[in-house]
Design a protein around this motif. Structure first.
Motif, short mmCIF file in Angstrom:
data_model
loop_
_atom_site.label_atom_id
_atom_site.label_comp_id
_atom_site.label_asym_id
_atom_site.label_seq_id
_atom_site.Cartn_x
_atom_site.Cartn_y
_atom_site.Cartn_z
N GLY A 58 0.80 -1.22 0.00
CA GLY A 58 0.00 0.00 0.00
C GLY A 58 0.83 1.27 0.00
N GLY A 59 2.15 1.13 -0.07
CA GLY A 59 3.01 2.31 -0.08
C GLY A 59 3.05 3.04 1.24
N GLN A 60 2.80 2.32 2.35
CA GLN A 60 2.78 2.95 3.67
C GLN A 60 4.04 2.57 4.46
N ALA A 61 4.51 3.50 5.25
CA ALA A 61 5.71 3.26 6.05
C ALA A 61 5.35 2.58 7.37
N MET A 62 6.34 1.91 7.96
CA MET A 62 6.18 1.30 9.27
C MET A 62 7.36 1.70 10.15
N LEU A 63 7.07 2.02 11.40
CA LEU A 63 8.11 2.28 12.39
C LEU A 63 7.94 1.29 13.53
N LEU A 64 9.01 0.54 13.81
CA LEU A 64 9.01 -0.40 14.93
C LEU A 64 10.05 0.06 15.94
N THR A 65 9.68 0.11 17.21
CA THR A 65 10.67 0.40 18.24
C THR A 65 10.93 -0.87 19.04
N ALA A 66 12.17 -1.02 19.48
CA ALA A 66 12.57 -2.23 20.19
C ALA A 66 13.82 -1.93 21.02
N ARG A 67 14.11 -2.82 21.95
CA ARG A 67 15.32 -2.67 22.75
C ARG A 67 16.55 -3.17 22.02
N SER A 68 16.35 -4.03 21.03
CA SER A 68 17.47 -4.60 20.30
C SER A 68 17.09 -4.75 18.84
N PHE A 69 18.04 -5.15 18.02
CA PHE A 69 17.78 -5.36 16.61
C PHE A 69 17.24 -6.76 16.36
N PRO A 70 16.61 -7.00 15.20
CA PRO A 70 15.89 -8.26 14.96
C PRO A 70 16.69 -9.53 15.19
N ILE A 89 13.39 -14.60 16.23
CA ILE A 89 12.43 -14.84 15.15
C ILE A 89 12.68 -16.21 14.52
N LYS A 90 11.62 -16.99 14.37
CA LYS A 90 11.73 -18.33 13.79
C LYS A 90 11.33 -18.36 12.31
N LEU A 91 10.50 -17.42 11.89
CA LEU A 91 9.98 -17.42 10.53
C LEU A 91 11.01 -16.78 9.59
N PRO A 92 11.61 -17.56 8.69
CA PRO A 92 12.68 -17.01 7.84
C PRO A 92 12.23 -15.82 6.99
N ASP A 93 11.01 -15.87 6.44
CA ASP A 93 10.54 -14.78 5.60
C ASP A 93 10.42 -13.48 6.39
N LEU A 94 9.95 -13.58 7.64
CA LEU A 94 9.84 -12.39 8.48
C LEU A 94 11.22 -11.84 8.80
N LEU A 95 12.15 -12.72 9.15
CA LEU A 95 13.49 -12.28 9.47
C LEU A 95 14.13 -11.58 8.27
N SER A 96 13.87 -12.08 7.08
CA SER A 96 14.39 -11.46 5.87
C SER A 96 13.82 -10.06 5.69
N ARG A 97 12.51 -9.91 5.93
CA ARG A 97 11.88 -8.59 5.82
C ARG A 97 12.48 -7.61 6.85
N LEU A 98 12.68 -8.09 8.06
CA LEU A 98 13.20 -7.22 9.12
C LEU A 98 14.65 -6.82 8.85
N ARG A 99 15.43 -7.74 8.30
CA ARG A 99 16.82 -7.42 8.00
C ARG A 99 16.94 -6.41 6.88
N ALA A 100 15.89 -6.29 6.05
CA ALA A 100 15.89 -5.31 4.96
C ALA A 100 15.48 -3.92 5.44
N ALA A 101 15.05 -3.82 6.70
CA ALA A 101 14.60 -2.54 7.24
C ALA A 101 15.80 -1.62 7.51
N ALA A 102 15.53 -0.33 7.53
CA ALA A 102 16.55 0.63 7.98
C ALA A 102 16.59 0.59 9.50
N MET A 103 17.78 0.55 10.06
CA MET A 103 17.92 0.40 11.51
C MET A 103 18.73 1.57 12.08
#
Length: 229
Positions: A114-126, A131-145
């Motif tokens: 949908g062309g929308q941004a997401m901001l996630l806050t956390a105490r540590s990086f992914p 994370i057990k789901l490889p596809d999710l981990l791949s998406r998170l690793r592609a994020a700007a940190m």
């Protein structure tokens, strides 16, 4: 005995506007990222830092600026799909407990589609989230940190001074510096200390001095130790 005045419970809530943000080298990169919205380097941004480092404050500034919807970590599966792709999304404290990995994966995909941004806050990086789901981990690793360091002396002093000013209380610089040296290096500790000191000063009808600050900090530390025992 000196007279005491019972203060009304009118302490200001935590101020989370841009005007309330104190920027120092500890959080400058994160603040610059928020202020550069919407020119972000990636659709998904992860803002990481220790507890009390100001992540929620920065996230609140972005939420207001971007008109983002907040999706609680616990409700990703139940609520997120209705908002996905329609508005920017904020998930605060995403690593604070169990998360629906499939739900988060689909939410990220929907936001990107949908062309929308997401901001996630956390105490540590992914990589530290388990994370057990490889596809999710791949998406998170592609994020700007972006990482926020622990508050430095300049940031703590600025926050303490502003917290007192918000209560219309003038405090001598040597009292502020004493607190910077004594309290835990977190913004949440600064808020607790200022609240305790201001309440004690109101009860005793006295100005805020270093001995009063020392007494209240010691009382807070004693209370924390009691809960730890």
């Amino acid at each position: 005995m000196p007279s005491r005045q019972l203060p009304l419970d009118l302490a200001p809530g935590e101020a989370l506007s841009r005007d309330d943000l104190v920027v120092t080298p500890a959080n400058a990169r994160a603040a610059a990222l928020i202020e550069n919205w919407p020119s972000w380097p990636a659709p998904v941004v992860i803002l990481a830092g220790p507890a009390g480092s100001g992540k929620t404050h920065l996230a609140a500034i972005w939420r207001e600026e971007a008109n983002a919807v907040t999706v609680p970590r616990e409700a990703i599966q139940a609520e997120s799909m209705e908002q996905a792709g329609l508005r920017p999304v904020l998930i605060d404290n995403v690593d604070g407990g169990p998360v629906d990995e499939h739900g988060l994966f689909h939410l990220i995909n929907a936001a990107r589609s949908g062309g929308q941004a997401m901001l996630l806050t956390a105490r540590s990086f992914p990589s530290a989230w388990g994370i057990k789901l490889p596809d999710l981990l791949s998406r998170l690793r592609a994020a700007a940190m972006v990482e926020i360091d622990e508050p430095d002396d300049m940031l703590l002093a600025g926050v303490i001074t502003k917290l007192f000013a918000d209560r219309q209380v003038d405090v001598e610089p040597h009292v502020v510096q004493f607190l910077v040296r004594r309290i835990e290096r977190s913004l949440s500790s600064a808020i607790r200390a200022v609240d305790a000191i201001d309440r004690a000063a109101l009860e005793r009808k006295t100005r805020i001095t270093r001995p009063l600050a020392a007494e209240m900090v010691a009382a807070l530390e004693a209370g924390e130790r009691m809960f730890e025992d």
